[in-house]
Design an enzyme around this catalytic site. Structure first.
Site, PDB file in Angstrom:
ATOM      1  N   GLU A   1     -12.453 -57.033  12.719  1.00 32.89           N
ATOM      2  CA  GLU A   1     -11.344 -57.968  12.467  1.00 32.89           C
ATOM      3  C   GLU A   1     -11.834 -59.414  12.392  1.00 32.89           C
ATOM      4  OE1 GLU A   1      -8.171 -57.386  15.247  1.00 32.89           O
ATOM      5  OE2 GLU A   1      -8.009 -55.230  14.825  1.00 32.89           O
TER       6      GLU A   1
ATOM      7  N   PRO B   1      12.573 -70.027  15.412  1.00 34.04           N
ATOM      8  CA  PRO B   1      13.590 -69.287  14.670  1.00 34.04           C
ATOM      9  C   PRO B   1      14.230 -70.044  13.518  1.00 34.04           C
ATOM     10  CG  PRO B   1      14.450 -69.991  16.799  1.00 34.04           C
ATOM     11  CD  PRO B   1      12.986 -70.294  16.798  1.00 34.04           C
TER      12      PRO B   1
END
Length: 223
Positions: A169, A141
């Protein structure tokens, strides 16, 4: 003496976003913020500039067969690990083919549980018979909003194959079906270098007997 407020007492009213600018928009979004927030000692910070990599939340799952006492880990190439090989101090033992647990990004309005079930099938060929939540957490964070929902999933590991991933992908994924004690030994030896796999295996190491008893009793009663 002034007692500082507890971290949990702060709310969205205790910070102000003064400006937000999207610098780059791709698989990830790169954003610059100007903001300020309250201090533990009282008052406010000056205006701060912070840079954040924004991405959609993800779900990760450790497939576990409580009958055979085996877990499934996966390995695939990760571009983010390259710089560790080329920038000192580098380690000759480090490889960009990392050992991980199954994980995937949440689609629009998609539930984490649904992502865990889908990705287990796509990346490891595992049909999840039952989910048990481990934890959810911020990854880093200080510079990213990435948020992960972590699960353990009950499987039958008796008929699993190794090669998986979606060609569209460009996924090239190898699934390893391991005795759980061998996975714990890899953990002890430092072979596991991805945070979700570290957390999930450590959680299973602590809760293995509880989880096996819980699933056995639950399925005995329901049967």
């Amino acid at each position: 003496m002034i007692t500082p407020p507890a971290p949990t007492s702060f709310t969205e009213k205790d910070f102000e976003i003064l400006a937000r600018k999207v610098v780059h928009e791709g698989i990830f979004r790169y954003v610059k913020y100007e903001l300020r927030h309250k201090l533990f000692k009282g008052g406010w910070t000056p205006v701060l500039q912070r840079e954040v990599v924004e991405r959609t939340s993800a779900a990760g799952i450790l497939p576990y067969d409580p009958i055979l006492d085996r877990v499934v880990l996966i390995s695939q190439f990760r571009v983010g690990a390259i710089s560790h090989l080329t920038t000192p101090p580098s380690s000759a033992k480090t490889s960009p083919w990392l050992l991980e647990i199954v994980a995937g990004i949440l689609g629009h309005e998609e539930k984490p549980e649904a992502v865990a079930l889908r990705e287990a099938q796509e990346e490891a060929g595992c049909r999840i018979l039952e989910l048990y939540p481990i934890h959810d957490y911020f990854v880093s964070p200080g510079g990213s909003n990435e948020y992960i929902h972590l699960y353990c999933g009950r499987i039958d590991a008796s008929h699993l194959s190794a090669n998986h991933g979606l060609e569209e992908e460009n996924e090239d994924i190898f699934a390893l079906i391991l005795p759980v004690d061998e996975a714990f030994e890899w953990l002890r030896q430092g072979k596991i270098k991805t945070a979700p796999a570290l957390m999930a295996l450590q959680w299973l190491q602590i809760n293995r007997n509880f989880l096996r008893d819980f699933w056995f009793k639950k399925n005995t009663l329901s049967g």
